[in-house]
Design an enzyme around this catalytic site. Structure first.
Site, PDB file in Angstrom:
ATOM      1  CE  LYS A  44      -4.182  -1.395   2.488  1.00  0.00           C
ATOM      2  NZ  LYS A  44      -5.010  -0.982   3.654  1.00  0.00           N
ATOM      3  N   GLY A  70      -8.395   5.891  -2.726  1.00  0.00           N
ATOM      4  CA  GLY A  70      -9.127   5.369  -3.877  1.00  0.00           C
ATOM      5  C   GLY A  70      -8.511   4.097  -4.439  1.00  0.00           C
ATOM      6  N   GLY A  71      -7.773   3.359  -3.602  1.00  0.00           N
ATOM      7  CA  GLY A  71      -7.204   2.082  -4.040  1.00  0.00           C
ATOM      8  C   GLY A  71      -5.970   2.234  -4.921  1.00  0.00           C
ATOM      9  CD  GLU A  81      -2.941  -2.624   6.001  1.00  0.00           C
ATOM     10  OE1 GLU A  81      -3.858  -3.120   5.326  1.00  0.00           O
ATOM     11  OE2 GLU A  81      -3.056  -1.560   6.603  1.00  0.00           O
ATOM     12  CE  LYS A  82      -2.278 -13.449   7.491  1.00  0.00           C
ATOM     13  NZ  LYS A  82      -1.458 -14.139   6.487  1.00  0.00           N
ATOM     14  CG  HIS A  97     -14.858  -0.648   4.301  1.00  0.00           C
ATOM     15  ND1 HIS A  97     -13.716  -0.098   3.777  1.00  0.00           N
ATOM     16  CD2 HIS A  97     -15.490   0.354   4.940  1.00  0.00           C
ATOM     17  CE1 HIS A  97     -13.667   1.184   4.100  1.00  0.00           C
ATOM     18  NE2 HIS A  97     -14.745   1.480   4.804  1.00  0.00           N
ATOM     19  CE  LYS A 143     -16.214   3.406   1.935  1.00  0.00           C
ATOM     20  NZ  LYS A 143     -15.920   4.530   2.839  1.00  0.00           N
ATOM     21  NE  ARG A 162     -12.395  12.216   2.629  1.00  0.00           N
ATOM     22  CZ  ARG A 162     -13.040  11.077   2.492  1.00  0.00           C
ATOM     23  NH1 ARG A 162     -14.348  11.022   2.747  1.00  0.00           N
ATOM     24  NH2 ARG A 162     -12.443   9.967   2.108  1.00  0.00           N
ATOM     25  NE  ARG A 209     -20.973   6.223  -2.004  1.00  0.00           N
ATOM     26  CZ  ARG A 209     -19.720   6.573  -1.716  1.00  0.00           C
ATOM     27  NH1 ARG A 209     -18.916   7.007  -2.687  1.00  0.00           N
ATOM     28  NH2 ARG A 209     -19.262   6.464  -0.488  1.00  0.00           N
TER      29      ARG A 209
END
Ligand code: ADP
Length: 460
Positions: free
Chosen positions: A158, A164-165, A200-201, A208, A237, A292, A338
């Site tokens: 990461k 945003g991935g 990270e693992k 989520h 999402k 935010r 959305r």
């Protein structure tokens, strides 16, 4: 209290903030790009200023242009909304230097939480569970390999500055590590100008789940329950709900307590969100904190009855939280869809353009946050979120039924949208059972597209 707030954003969130200002007797001042001349956030404000061309870099991301307006219009505060400058510590500092209160946490808190490797370290020290992984940043593929050997594959590389991935890669085997490290770092440098990486693992098929936090300057930190945000496509999402079906009362208590501890450790102030992944065994791990207001905040507003933007403004003005933790009651079930202007039949390509006929749902327990009006233009320059349909009902099943009928009422002529796809999702047996994880939507996408007829449409 503030007299005049500059809203440094566009679309539905600019309207959301404008409405909160009006209700608090504060004059909203809006800004817009040349592509947004006819936008609703311009039409509804007495004062609106053009700050530059369509490209966000030359308008909504132009700190100087925005602060010039803030000074010229006599604004005593700036609300950044989400996206754009909302998590830019330099903007928060520049507002303070210009004599306008930034409605959000102090610049230094944004800076720390924006560096995810540093945030992880802070959280671990505060006793908040983090995903097993590297101790801090990893300098190169060798260090990454050592960390991966310790935690075991698969792992996620990461970017510290990520969002945003982007700058994120899944690594299944040791020999993939070096090439993927360079690929991820290259992407992070290109997107964020910062190549710091950590590891990270990979938690298999997690949920989520995030916790909404409010913290004031008097030292009160409270949580407003969780939002289940596992329904994602490409880490974006699509549907959020509260409460989560995955949490027992004991797990909810542990997770919300960890979120409050996280906010305290960060010296947090204002509204914020602590994001966790939850594994199949019921272990949860901190992944990041968003400093935010979030797109999905209305879900929390409907179950708590609180106005989060109002709370943000009050906190920034130095007032204490209007409720204590004991006074927060979570009632019923809320859900948000959305509605994006994109074409699911063609790989979700953006579908901007002019809206013709428009009909928005209404009725008991239904809220629509949107900048759409009949005849409006959806410019191609910004993200594709066109409307948020949010429902509230006593139970989850009633909320699902209410959302189905709301989406049936929604008519947006012109741009293609993902409405039918979302509508079919509301009939999926696993969704109805509440048994889904972050991979669910992508695994079921072809089925849902076939049900909604989007898979068979003629190509245009
Ligand atoms: P970004 O800020 O780029 O969105 P996040 O750290 O918030 O990155 O992660 C985005 C998504 O990736 C999360 O919603 C979750 O679905 C998934 N994710 C993040 N970390 C892990 C992990 N360690 N294991 C499995 N999935 C993860």
């Amino acid at each position: 209290m503030f007299h005049r707030i500059l809203i440094a954003n566009r679309g539905e969130i600019a309207l959301r903030v404008l409405r909160a200002c009006r209700e608090m007797d504060i004059e909203p001042v809006t800004v817009y790009s040349e592509a947004d001349r006819e936008a609703l956030h311009v039409q509804l404000a007495e004062r609106a200023y053009c700050i530059g061309p369509a490209r966000a870099a030359e308008s909504y991301l132009d700190r100087d242009a925005i602060l010039t307006v803030a000074r010229a219009a006599g604004c005593d505060a700036v609300h950044p909304g989400y996206g754009f400058l909302s998590e830019d510590p330099a903007f928060a500092d520049a507002c303070a230097a210009a004599g306008a209160t930034f409605i959000g946490p102090p610049g230094d808190v944004i800076r720390t939480m924006g560096c995810k490797a540093a945030a992880r370290k802070l959280m671990r020290e505060a006793g908040v569970p983090v995903v097993p992984g590297s101790d801090g940043p990893v300098a190169g593929p060798e260090e990454a390999r050592a960390a991966a050997d310790t935690v075991g594959y698969p792992v996620l590389l990461k970017a510290s500055a990520g969002g945003g991935g982007r700058g994120m890669r899944r690594v299944d085997r040791p020999e993939q590590l070096e090439p993927l490290f360079h690929e991820a770092r290259g992407e992070a440098l290109a997107c964020f100008g910062d190549g710091e990486m950590y590891l990270e693992k990979l938690i298999p098929d997690p949920r989520h789940i995030e916790v909404q936090i409010l913290a004031d300057r008097q030292g009160h930190v409270i949580h407003l329950g969780e939002r289940e945000c596992s329904l994602q496509r490409r880490r974006q999402k699509l549907l959020e709900e509260s409460p989560s079906r995955a949490l027992s009362p004991a797990l909810r208590e542990a997770m919300t307590a960890a979120a409050v501890a996280a906010a305290r450790a960060a010296g947090y102030e204002n509204a914020g969100t602590v994001e966790f992944v939850l594994d199949r065994e019921g272990n949860f791990y901190f992944i990041e904190m968003n400093t935010r207001i979030q797109v999905e905040h209305p879900v929390t507003e409907l179950v708590t009855g609180l106005d989060l933007v109002r709370e943000q403004i009050r906190i920034a003005a130095g007032l204490p939280l209007s409720v204590s933790q004991e006074e927060v009651a979570l009632r019923g079930h809320a859900m948000e869809c959305r509605i994006n202007a994109e074409d699911p039949a063609h790989d979700f390509r953006p579908s901007p353009g002019r809206v013709g006929f428009l009909h928005l749902p209404g009725g008991c327990g239904v809220r629509v946050d949107t900048g759409l009006y009949p005849g409006c233009e959806l410019p191609p320059y910004y993200d594709s979120l066109a409307a948020k349909v949010i429902v509230h009902a006593p139970t989850r099943l009633e909320a699902i039924r209410r959302m189905r009928r709301s989406l049936e009422e929604l008519v947006i002529e012109g741009p293609r949208t993902n409405t039918d796809l979302l509508h079919q999702l509301l009939y999926h047996p696993d969704f109805i059972r509440g048994s889904y994880d972050t991979g669910f939507l992508e695994r079921e996408l072809d089925t849902l597209l076939a049900w909604s007829g989007s898979g068979e449409e003629e190509s245009t």
